[in-house]
Scaffold this motif. Structure first.
Motif, PDB file in Angstrom:
ATOM      1  N   GLU A 148       0.844  -1.193   0.000  1.00  0.00           N
ATOM      2  CA  GLU A 148       0.000   0.000   0.000  1.00  0.00           C
ATOM      3  C   GLU A 148       0.886   1.254   0.000  1.00  0.00           C
ATOM      4  OE1 GLU A 148      -3.122   2.474  -0.202  1.00  0.00           O
ATOM      5  OE2 GLU A 148      -3.345   0.295  -0.196  1.00  0.00           O
ATOM      6  N   LEU A 149       0.988   1.910  -1.129  1.00  0.00           N
ATOM      7  CA  LEU A 149       1.812   3.117  -1.235  1.00  0.00           C
ATOM      8  C   LEU A 149       1.235   4.224  -0.352  1.00  0.00           C
ATOM      9  CD1 LEU A 149       2.281   3.043  -5.099  1.00  0.00           C
ATOM     10  CD2 LEU A 149       4.160   2.958  -3.460  1.00  0.00           C
ATOM     11  N   PRO A 150       2.051   4.851   0.488  1.00  0.00           N
ATOM     12  CA  PRO A 150       1.563   5.910   1.379  1.00  0.00           C
ATOM     13  C   PRO A 150       1.430   7.246   0.647  1.00  0.00           C
ATOM     14  CG  PRO A 150       3.895   5.576   1.740  1.00  0.00           C
ATOM     15  CD  PRO A 150       3.491   4.557   0.708  1.00  0.00           C
ATOM     16  N   ILE A 151       0.736   7.199  -0.485  1.00  0.00           N
ATOM     17  CA  ILE A 151       0.572   8.370  -1.347  1.00  0.00           C
ATOM     18  C   ILE A 151      -0.919   8.547  -1.608  1.00  0.00           C
ATOM     19  CG2 ILE A 151       1.106   9.388  -3.607  1.00  0.00           C
ATOM     20  CD1 ILE A 151       3.559   9.061  -1.877  1.00  0.00           C
ATOM     21  N   ASP A 152      -1.478   9.683  -1.210  1.00  0.00           N
ATOM     22  CA  ASP A 152      -2.923   9.883  -1.340  1.00  0.00           C
ATOM     23  C   ASP A 152      -3.300  11.136  -2.129  1.00  0.00           C
ATOM     24  OD1 ASP A 152      -3.785   7.582   0.233  1.00  0.00           O
ATOM     25  OD2 ASP A 152      -2.929   8.645   1.951  1.00  0.00           O
ATOM     26  N   THR A 153      -2.600  12.221  -1.907  1.00  0.00           N
ATOM     27  CA  THR A 153      -3.002  13.493  -2.507  1.00  0.00           C
ATOM     28  C   THR A 153      -2.218  13.782  -3.777  1.00  0.00           C
ATOM     29  OG1 THR A 153      -1.359  14.788  -1.286  1.00  0.00           O
ATOM     30  CG2 THR A 153      -3.471  14.363  -0.180  1.00  0.00           C
ATOM     31  N   GLU A 154      -2.735  14.728  -4.566  1.00  0.00           N
ATOM     32  CA  GLU A 154      -2.049  15.133  -5.794  1.00  0.00           C
ATOM     33  C   GLU A 154      -0.673  15.707  -5.489  1.00  0.00           C
ATOM     34  OE1 GLU A 154      -2.926  14.698  -8.983  1.00  0.00           O
ATOM     35  OE2 GLU A 154      -4.609  13.511  -8.229  1.00  0.00           O
ATOM     36  N   SER A 155      -0.570  16.447  -4.390  1.00  0.00           N
ATOM     37  CA  SER A 155       0.724  17.037  -4.042  1.00  0.00           C
ATOM     38  C   SER A 155       1.721  15.940  -3.667  1.00  0.00           C
ATOM     39  CB  SER A 155       0.572  18.031  -2.888  1.00  0.00           C
ATOM     40  OG  SER A 155       0.116  17.385  -1.709  1.00  0.00           O
ATOM     41  N   GLU A 156       1.253  14.877  -3.020  1.00  0.00           N
ATOM     42  CA  GLU A 156       2.142  13.770  -2.682  1.00  0.00           C
ATOM     43  C   GLU A 156       2.588  13.017  -3.937  1.00  0.00           C
ATOM     44  OE1 GLU A 156       0.681  12.553   1.824  1.00  0.00           O
ATOM     45  OE2 GLU A 156      -0.371  11.711   0.083  1.00  0.00           O
ATOM     46  N   ILE A 157       1.681  12.864  -4.876  1.00  0.00           N
ATOM     47  CA  ILE A 157       2.049  12.232  -6.152  1.00  0.00           C
ATOM     48  C   ILE A 157       3.116  13.061  -6.851  1.00  0.00           C
ATOM     49  CG2 ILE A 157       1.219  11.660  -8.470  1.00  0.00           C
ATOM     50  CD1 ILE A 157      -1.461  10.898  -7.191  1.00  0.00           C
ATOM     51  N   LYS A 158       2.943  14.364  -6.854  1.00  0.00           N
ATOM     52  CA  LYS A 158       3.928  15.248  -7.497  1.00  0.00           C
ATOM     53  C   LYS A 158       5.281  15.144  -6.810  1.00  0.00           C
ATOM     54  CE  LYS A 158       4.651  20.035  -8.970  1.00  0.00           C
ATOM     55  NZ  LYS A 158       4.092  21.416  -9.002  1.00  0.00           N
ATOM     56  N   ARG A 159       5.276  15.099  -5.477  1.00  0.00           N
ATOM     57  CA  ARG A 159       6.534  14.966  -4.738  1.00  0.00           C
ATOM     58  C   ARG A 159       7.221  13.651  -5.081  1.00  0.00           C
ATOM     59  NH1 ARG A 159       6.164  15.399   1.468  1.00  0.00           N
ATOM     60  NH2 ARG A 159       8.435  15.201   1.226  1.00  0.00           N
ATOM     61  N   LEU A 160       6.431  12.587  -5.175  1.00  0.00           N
ATOM     62  CA  LEU A 160       7.018  11.290  -5.509  1.00  0.00           C
ATOM     63  C   LEU A 160       7.651  11.327  -6.892  1.00  0.00           C
ATOM     64  CD1 LEU A 160       7.513   8.298  -4.883  1.00  0.00           C
ATOM     65  CD2 LEU A 160       5.269   7.804  -5.873  1.00  0.00           C
ATOM     66  N   LEU A 161       6.959  11.880  -7.856  1.00  0.00           N
ATOM     67  CA  LEU A 161       7.495  11.934  -9.215  1.00  0.00           C
ATOM     68  C   LEU A 161       8.732  12.812  -9.307  1.00  0.00           C
ATOM     69  CD1 LEU A 161       4.219  12.079 -11.354  1.00  0.00           C
ATOM     70  CD2 LEU A 161       5.679  10.110 -10.883  1.00  0.00           C
ATOM     71  N   ASN A 162       8.855  13.788  -8.416  1.00  0.00           N
ATOM     72  CA  ASN A 162      10.081  14.589  -8.379  1.00  0.00           C
ATOM     73  C   ASN A 162      11.294  13.722  -8.050  1.00  0.00           C
ATOM     74  OD1 ASN A 162       8.825  16.993  -9.004  1.00  0.00           O
ATOM     75  ND2 ASN A 162       8.609  17.660  -6.871  1.00  0.00           N
ATOM     76  N   GLY A 163      11.042  12.561  -7.460  1.00  0.00           N
ATOM     77  CA  GLY A 163      12.122  11.641  -7.146  1.00  0.00           C
ATOM     78  C   GLY A 163      12.842  11.130  -8.383  1.00  0.00           C
ATOM     79  N   ILE A 164      12.172  11.159  -9.531  1.00  0.00           N
ATOM     80  CA  ILE A 164      12.824  10.708 -10.771  1.00  0.00           C
ATOM     81  C   ILE A 164      13.975  11.634 -11.133  1.00  0.00           C
ATOM     82  CG2 ILE A 164      12.485  10.295 -13.245  1.00  0.00           C
ATOM     83  CD1 ILE A 164       9.554   9.575 -12.566  1.00  0.00           C
TER      84      ILE A 164
END
Length: 392
Positions: A327-343
């Motif tokens: 279960e990925l601890p990612i729920d909000t759009e801002s969290e998704i954006k932060r995760l993708l910044n990891g690339i």
């Protein structure tokens, strides 16, 4: 005008990974023999050699007699080991987030006159191994290091490589070195006191190397998933041995031990894992985050039609059968954006061209040099559905 001067040279590195039981029992001569070998073959000195021990506080707590046993062992073999001090440091990822731990070790190296013919022995999990190795590597441009890893993840992955590091500027391993240890010693006894989540977490790195390198090893993990979950010693020891062997072969035979190029197959699943660790303030274990990162990337590979439905299902089922929470601890759009910044942060950390390792089948790595963010978001949503719907 003088001509440019150019010179090539090569440096050979050699280090051993040993396996033992009850390392600090006075009847076990392995550690003594490691120092004896150094004196015979690699030094003009015959001993005793100064030794600074650095011990993970979680390991010291789980093994209350450990510090006394280290003292007794060194007293048993004074011809080779001169223990000058034992430092207990905080364990877990927090040890890599606080530079005071590095400073404490450097101060001890300075005060106890630890030189380049002396040793630092790190006893602990992967984070303590990483941090201590970094301190040893920058003192005197390199004090010899012996790693005694005490978790599944450190015995099969973190301690067997040539990298050391600490976290800085909110980025994992932003500061670090490439410095091979003098030796690594795996002691199965340390695994017996691990919490269940730590027992399981390290298996993610075995699944990683199997997925990119060895379909037969993946089949072994698949067939022994329940045994691994239920803490079968034989299954775990083979898993650790095979995983460590594959990691060391990759370092020696991959042609890029110090990672000068852009491809990092052993970082499969890690772009997301590193970011997830940071976003959860390291409440996620590294192996837990790697499991999530791998499943996210194989789901993305499936959406790219690199792998089949059958392969995706097999991979997910193995992770779940072993006991991983996906279960990925990612729920909000801002969290998704932060995760993708990891690339992009991953590209900056590695340097050069973005290279993300995926797979085109079980045991077959496949590098890509760009990521479709919309497709990755779709993969993220699919992983959340998989985690909520699939049960073993």
């Amino acid at each position: 005008m003088f001509k440019s001067i150019e010179q090539d040279f090569q440096v050979n590195y050699r280090y051993k990974l040993h396996f033992t039981v009850n390392l600090f029992g006075t009847g076990n001569t392995l550690l003594r023999d490691v120092f004896k070998e150094y004196g015979l073959h690699e030094s003009s000195e015959s001993g005793p050699f100064k030794v600074l021990f650095v011990v993970d506080d979680g390991v010291a707590e789980a093994h209350p007699r450990l510090l006394d046993r280290i003292d007794t062992y060194c007293e048993e073999y004074p011809t080779y080991l001169d223990r000058v001090e034992t430092i207990v440091v905080q364990g877990g990822e927090r040890t890599k987030n606080d530079s005071a731990n590095v400073t404490e070790i450097l101060s001890a190296i300075n005060e106890k006159a630890i030189c380049r013919h002396s040793f630092v022995v790190a006893v602990g999990g992967g984070a303590v191994i990483d941090m201590t190795g970094y301190a040893a590597a920058i003192a005197h441009r390199g004090v010899k290091l012996i790693r005694v890893p005490t978790t599944v993840l450190s015995q099969n992955d973190a301690a067997v490589g040539v990298k050391n590091g600490i976290n800085a500027f909110g980025k994992k391993n932003f500061l670090g070195t490439f410095a091979p240890p003098f030796a690594i010693i795996n002691d199965i006894e340390f695994l017996k006191t691990l919490e269940q989540r730590d027992w399981i977490a390290g298996i993610a790195e075995a699944l990683k190397v199997a997925l990119i390198k060895d379909a037969d090893f993946f089949a072994y993990l698949e067939g022994n998933a329940r045994k691994l979950r239920e803490r079968d010693d034989e299954a775990m020891q083979y898993t650790i041995y095979k995983c460590a062997e594959m990691h060391m072969q990759h370092i020696a035979q991959g042609g890029d031990p110090f990672e000068s190029g852009s491809s990092r197959p052993l970082d499969f699943g890690h772009w997301a894992a590193h970011k997830l660790e940071h976003m959860t303030d390291y409440r996620l274990r590294h192996g837990e985050a790697v499991a999530m990162g791998i499943v996210l990337d194989v789901t993305y590979a499936h959406l790219m039609e690199l792998i089949t439905d059958v392969d995706l299902d097999r991979i997910v089922r193995v992770f779940q059968a072993i006991g991983f929470n996906l279960e990925l601890p990612i729920d909000t759009e801002s969290e998704i954006k932060r995760l993708l910044n990891g690339i992009e942060e991953f590209r900056e950390h590695l340097g050069g061209q973005l290279t993300i390792t995926l797979i085109s089948g079980i045991g077959k790595k496949h590098d890509v040099h760009e990521i479709d963010n919309d497709l990755m978001v779709e993969a993220l949503h699919q992983v959340k559905e998989i985690a909520n719907s699939k049960t073993i």
